[in-house]
Scaffold this motif. Sequence first.
Motif, PDB file in Angstrom:
ATOM      1  N   ILE A   1       4.083   1.781  -5.017  1.00 33.10           N
ATOM      2  CA  ILE A   1       3.359   0.418  -3.901  1.00 33.10           C
ATOM      3  C   ILE A   1       3.075  -0.461  -5.367  1.00 33.10           C
ATOM      4  O   ILE A   1       2.069  -0.214  -5.881  1.00 33.10           O
ATOM      5  N   LEU A   2       3.294  -2.333  -5.030  1.00 28.90           N
ATOM      6  CA  LEU A   2       3.554  -2.925  -5.679  1.00 28.90           C
ATOM      7  C   LEU A   2       2.335  -4.063  -4.641  1.00 28.90           C
ATOM      8  O   LEU A   2       3.475  -3.917  -3.513  1.00 28.90           O
ATOM      9  N   ASP A   3       0.920  -4.131  -4.467  1.00 31.10           N
ATOM     10  CA  ASP A   3      -0.146  -5.171  -3.857  1.00 31.10           C
ATOM     11  C   ASP A   3       0.671  -5.918  -4.032  1.00 31.10           C
ATOM     12  O   ASP A   3      -0.842  -6.212  -4.802  1.00 31.10           O
ATOM     13  N   LEU A   4       0.486  -7.322  -3.417  1.00 29.68           N
ATOM     14  CA  LEU A   4       0.817  -8.364  -4.444  1.00 29.68           C
ATOM     15  C   LEU A   4      -1.112  -8.610  -3.470  1.00 29.68           C
ATOM     16  O   LEU A   4      -1.025  -9.668  -2.391  1.00 29.68           O
ATOM     17  N   LEU A   5      -1.998  -9.209  -4.072  1.00 31.02           N
ATOM     18  CA  LEU A   5      -3.507  -9.839  -4.335  1.00 31.02           C
ATOM     19  C   LEU A   5      -3.420 -11.466  -4.690  1.00 31.02           C
ATOM     20  O   LEU A   5      -3.805 -10.971  -6.414  1.00 31.02           O
ATOM     21  N   GLY A   6      -2.087 -12.164  -4.376  1.00 31.51           N
ATOM     22  CA  GLY A   6      -3.210 -13.929  -5.132  1.00 31.51           C
ATOM     23  C   GLY A   6      -2.803 -13.001  -6.286  1.00 31.51           C
ATOM     24  O   GLY A   6      -1.274 -13.433  -6.615  1.00 31.51           O
ATOM     25  N   ASP A   7      -3.468 -14.003  -7.417  1.00 31.25           N
ATOM     26  CA  ASP A   7      -2.045 -13.627  -9.127  1.00 31.25           C
ATOM     27  C   ASP A   7      -2.379 -12.233  -9.755  1.00 31.25           C
ATOM     28  O   ASP A   7      -2.776 -12.602 -11.453  1.00 31.25           O
ATOM     29  N   ARG A   8      -2.652 -11.853  -8.308  1.00 30.41           N
ATOM     30  CA  ARG A   8      -3.045  -9.878  -9.206  1.00 30.41           C
ATOM     31  C   ARG A   8      -2.845  -9.165  -8.545  1.00 30.41           C
ATOM     32  O   ARG A   8      -1.640  -9.566  -7.118  1.00 30.41           O
ATOM     33  N   ILE A   9      -2.092  -8.127  -8.999  1.00 28.10           N
ATOM     34  CA  ILE A   9      -0.779  -7.292  -8.687  1.00 28.10           C
ATOM     35  C   ILE A   9      -0.672  -5.589  -9.010  1.00 28.10           C
ATOM     36  O   ILE A   9      -1.619  -5.190 -10.168  1.00 28.10           O
TER      37      ILE A   9
ATOM     38  N   ILE B   1      -0.966  -1.720  -7.973  1.00 26.87           N
ATOM     39  CA  ILE B   1      -0.297  -0.897  -8.184  1.00 26.87           C
ATOM     40  C   ILE B   1      -0.417   0.618  -8.089  1.00 26.87           C
ATOM     41  O   ILE B   1      -1.479   0.982  -9.066  1.00 26.87           O
ATOM     42  N   THR B   2       0.081   1.430  -7.325  1.00 22.23           N
ATOM     43  CA  THR B   2      -0.095   2.758  -6.857  1.00 22.23           C
ATOM     44  C   THR B   2       0.970   3.630  -7.860  1.00 22.23           C
ATOM     45  O   THR B   2       2.067   3.137  -6.463  1.00 22.23           O
ATOM     46  N   GLY B   3       0.880   4.218  -7.997  1.00 24.09           N
ATOM     47  CA  GLY B   3       2.301   5.316  -8.800  1.00 24.09           C
ATOM     48  C   GLY B   3       2.245   6.701  -7.848  1.00 24.09           C
ATOM     49  O   GLY B   3       0.698   7.605  -7.973  1.00 24.09           O
ATOM     50  N   PHE B   4       3.440   7.062  -7.730  1.00 27.00           N
ATOM     51  CA  PHE B   4       3.147   8.731  -6.796  1.00 27.00           C
ATOM     52  C   PHE B   4       4.475   8.818  -8.108  1.00 27.00           C
ATOM     53  O   PHE B   4       4.720   8.380  -8.294  1.00 27.00           O
ATOM     54  N   THR B   5       4.237  10.306  -7.891  1.00 28.20           N
ATOM     55  CA  THR B   5       5.331  11.103  -8.426  1.00 28.20           C
ATOM     56  C   THR B   5       7.075  11.113  -8.314  1.00 28.20           C
ATOM     57  O   THR B   5       7.879  11.630  -8.656  1.00 28.20           O
ATOM     58  N   ARG B   6       7.211  10.747  -6.971  1.00 23.17           N
ATOM     59  CA  ARG B   6       8.257  10.953  -5.852  1.00 23.17           C
ATOM     60  C   ARG B   6       8.426  10.609  -4.652  1.00 23.17           C
ATOM     61  O   ARG B   6       6.952  10.215  -4.277  1.00 23.17           O
TER      62      ARG B   6
END
Length: 143
Positions: free
Chosen positions: A13-21, A23-28
């Motif tokens: 999941i990529l959450d766009l937060l202003g000028d930052r991103i 990232i929450t990664g998952f194994t599948r």
Amino acid sequence: MLQLRVNELDSGILDLLGDRIYITGFTREEMLESHLTKGIENWSSKGLYDYQDLEFYNLKNNALLIVRKDKKEINRYQYKPVYRDTIQFKDEQGKMVSITFTIRKSSFSDHYHFLTEKTSLLFNNKDELDVYLIEKYSIKYSY
């Protein structure tokens, strides 16, 4: 750096937060879906990066990537292989060469991705890919 991280995710999941991103990664994909539907904290990685424009067609095969802005989903990306082959053809110098290629289809759009060891091209639809294959390699496939 961000593009490389996105390309190596198995799902995320990529959450766009202003000028930052964020990232929450998952194994599948299934882990990502259970996180979204059941709230299970089963992520495998987290990171915060400066915003930059990204290309999403170089994701791993079958990796699901969800992009959100202000906690609302704005897009999903996933490319699944639909065809793989090795072909021989004459290059620009007239020499016989061979390449192995993979054709991947987007699960959420009409896009097709053509991938070789040296080439990564995104096409808006199957017709555009077919024209490219005929013009570049003189081949036509059913996939």
